[in-house]
Design a protein around this motif. Structure first.
Motif, PDB file in Angstrom:
ATOM      1  N   UNK A  71      66.846  50.705  51.287  1.00 53.84           N
ATOM      2  CA  UNK A  71      67.271  51.734  50.372  1.00 53.84           C
ATOM      3  C   UNK A  71      68.938  51.137  50.518  1.00 53.84           C
ATOM      4  N   UNK A  72      69.589  50.521  49.778  1.00 52.09           N
ATOM      5  CA  UNK A  72      70.859  49.895  50.209  1.00 52.09           C
ATOM      6  C   UNK A  72      72.006  51.084  49.809  1.00 52.09           C
ATOM      7  N   UNK A  73      71.766  52.087  49.086  1.00 53.65           N
ATOM      8  CA  UNK A  73      72.723  53.159  48.892  1.00 53.65           C
ATOM      9  C   UNK A  73      72.796  54.205  49.800  1.00 53.65           C
ATOM     10  N   UNK A  74      71.697  54.110  51.013  1.00 57.49           N
ATOM     11  CA  UNK A  74      71.699  54.869  52.112  1.00 57.49           C
ATOM     12  C   UNK A  74      72.424  54.288  53.141  1.00 57.49           C
ATOM     13  N   UNK A  75      73.058  55.213  54.163  1.00 53.67           N
ATOM     14  CA  UNK A  75      73.803  54.840  55.053  1.00 53.67           C
ATOM     15  C   UNK A  75      73.137  55.716  56.276  1.00 53.67           C
ATOM     16  N   UNK A  76      72.446  54.865  57.427  1.00 57.86           N
ATOM     17  CA  UNK A  76      71.904  55.661  58.571  1.00 57.86           C
ATOM     18  C   UNK A  76      73.217  56.139  59.530  1.00 57.86           C
ATOM     19  N   UNK A  77      73.252  57.263  59.896  1.00 54.79           N
ATOM     20  CA  UNK A  77      74.325  57.877  60.713  1.00 54.79           C
ATOM     21  C   UNK A  77      73.762  57.728  62.315  1.00 54.79           C
ATOM     22  N   UNK A  78      72.724  58.352  62.535  1.00 51.49           N
ATOM     23  CA  UNK A  78      72.502  58.533  63.861  1.00 51.49           C
ATOM     24  C   UNK A  78      70.726  58.451  63.895  1.00 51.49           C
ATOM     25  N   UNK A  79      70.256  57.633  64.858  1.00 50.59           N
ATOM     26  CA  UNK A  79      68.921  57.607  65.287  1.00 50.59           C
ATOM     27  C   UNK A  79      68.800  58.207  66.757  1.00 50.59           C
ATOM     28  N   UNK A  80      67.836  59.295  66.518  1.00 54.64           N
ATOM     29  CA  UNK A  80      67.628  59.865  68.034  1.00 54.64           C
ATOM     30  C   UNK A  80      66.158  59.559  68.075  1.00 54.64           C
ATOM     31  N   UNK A  81      65.844  59.088  69.522  1.00 54.43           N
ATOM     32  CA  UNK A  81      64.327  58.721  69.718  1.00 54.43           C
ATOM     33  C   UNK A  81      64.173  59.374  71.080  1.00 54.43           C
ATOM     34  N   UNK A  82      62.830  60.094  71.191  1.00 53.85           N
ATOM     35  CA  UNK A  82      62.630  60.526  72.434  1.00 53.85           C
ATOM     36  C   UNK A  82      61.060  60.338  72.830  1.00 53.85           C
ATOM     37  N   UNK A  83      60.795  60.147  74.104  1.00 52.50           N
ATOM     38  CA  UNK A  83      59.253  59.920  74.422  1.00 52.50           C
ATOM     39  C   UNK A  83      59.047  60.837  75.601  1.00 52.50           C
ATOM     40  N   UNK A  84      57.752  61.439  75.029  1.00 56.25           N
ATOM     41  CA  UNK A  84      57.197  62.728  75.841  1.00 56.25           C
ATOM     42  C   UNK A  84      55.798  62.243  75.891  1.00 56.25           C
ATOM     43  N   UNK A  85      55.196  62.355  77.096  1.00 57.98           N
ATOM     44  CA  UNK A  85      53.671  62.217  77.080  1.00 57.98           C
ATOM     45  C   UNK A  85      53.191  60.846  76.248  1.00 57.98           C
ATOM     46  N   UNK A  86      53.790  60.011  76.272  1.00 59.29           N
ATOM     47  CA  UNK A  86      53.475  58.487  75.807  1.00 59.29           C
ATOM     48  C   UNK A  86      53.738  58.394  74.150  1.00 59.29           C
ATOM     49  N   UNK A  87      54.151  59.462  73.632  1.00 58.72           N
ATOM     50  CA  UNK A  87      54.607  59.827  72.256  1.00 58.72           C
ATOM     51  C   UNK A  87      55.958  59.651  71.798  1.00 58.72           C
ATOM     52  N   UNK A  88      56.172  58.603  71.044  1.00 57.48           N
ATOM     53  CA  UNK A  88      57.601  58.371  70.365  1.00 57.48           C
ATOM     54  C   UNK A  88      57.829  58.938  69.533  1.00 57.48           C
ATOM     55  N   UNK A  89      58.939  59.946  69.209  1.00 54.07           N
ATOM     56  CA  UNK A  89      59.229  60.950  68.280  1.00 54.07           C
ATOM     57  C   UNK A  89      60.676  60.296  67.820  1.00 54.07           C
ATOM     58  N   UNK A  90      61.088  60.155  66.801  1.00 53.88           N
ATOM     59  CA  UNK A  90      62.129  59.759  66.163  1.00 53.88           C
ATOM     60  C   UNK A  90      62.901  60.394  64.922  1.00 53.88           C
ATOM     61  N   UNK A  91      63.915  60.689  65.002  1.00 52.95           N
ATOM     62  CA  UNK A  91      64.694  61.428  63.940  1.00 52.95           C
ATOM     63  C   UNK A  91      65.958  60.639  63.550  1.00 52.95           C
ATOM     64  N   UNK A  92      66.070  60.637  62.289  1.00 56.34           N
ATOM     65  CA  UNK A  92      67.080  59.733  61.487  1.00 56.34           C
ATOM     66  C   UNK A  92      68.153  60.644  60.721  1.00 56.34           C
TER      67      UNK A  92
END
Length: 107
Positions: A71-92
């Motif tokens: 999506x070229x019209x989109x600008x990613x500002x922040x990527x937050x990732x966390x790992x708990x109990x072997x599971x990766x959760x990502x928020x963009x």
């Protein structure tokens, strides 16, 4: 920008469609879709590597590159990732046109 809602089958557009595209992108592995091999981040180099700050930064870069190329019209500002109990959760957090919103892969 418009398309079909993956749950209801109704037409959606704008921010709602952008959210769906980003969420789908975060869950799609590169080379896993036959006609769209370039779609999605390349997670393979990260599978057996130890989790370090460099690992997390590189993974965030993969997500940013794949989202902004889809999506070229989109600008990613922040990527937050966390790992708990072997599971990766990502928020963009992204900026699309005039709005800023957050999309999580956990849902």
């Amino acid at each position: 920008m418009m398309g079909m809602d993956e749950k209801s089958g109704l037409m959606i557009s704008g921010e709602e469609y952008a959210r769906q595209c980003i969420r789908r992108l975060m869950k799609t592995l590169k080379r896993s879709m036959i006609m769209y091999r370039e779609l999605g981040p390349d997670f393979q180099p990260y599978l057996a590597a130890p989790m370090t700050d460099v690992w997390m930064l590189s993974l965030s870069g993969e997500l940013i590159d794949s989202a902004e190329s889809l999506l070229p019209e989109l600008k990613v500002l922040i990527v937050n990732s966390s790992v708990e109990d072997g599971s990766l959760t990502t928020t963009v957090s992204v900026q699309w046109q005039e709005s800023v919103f957050t999309v999580s892969d956990a849902a």
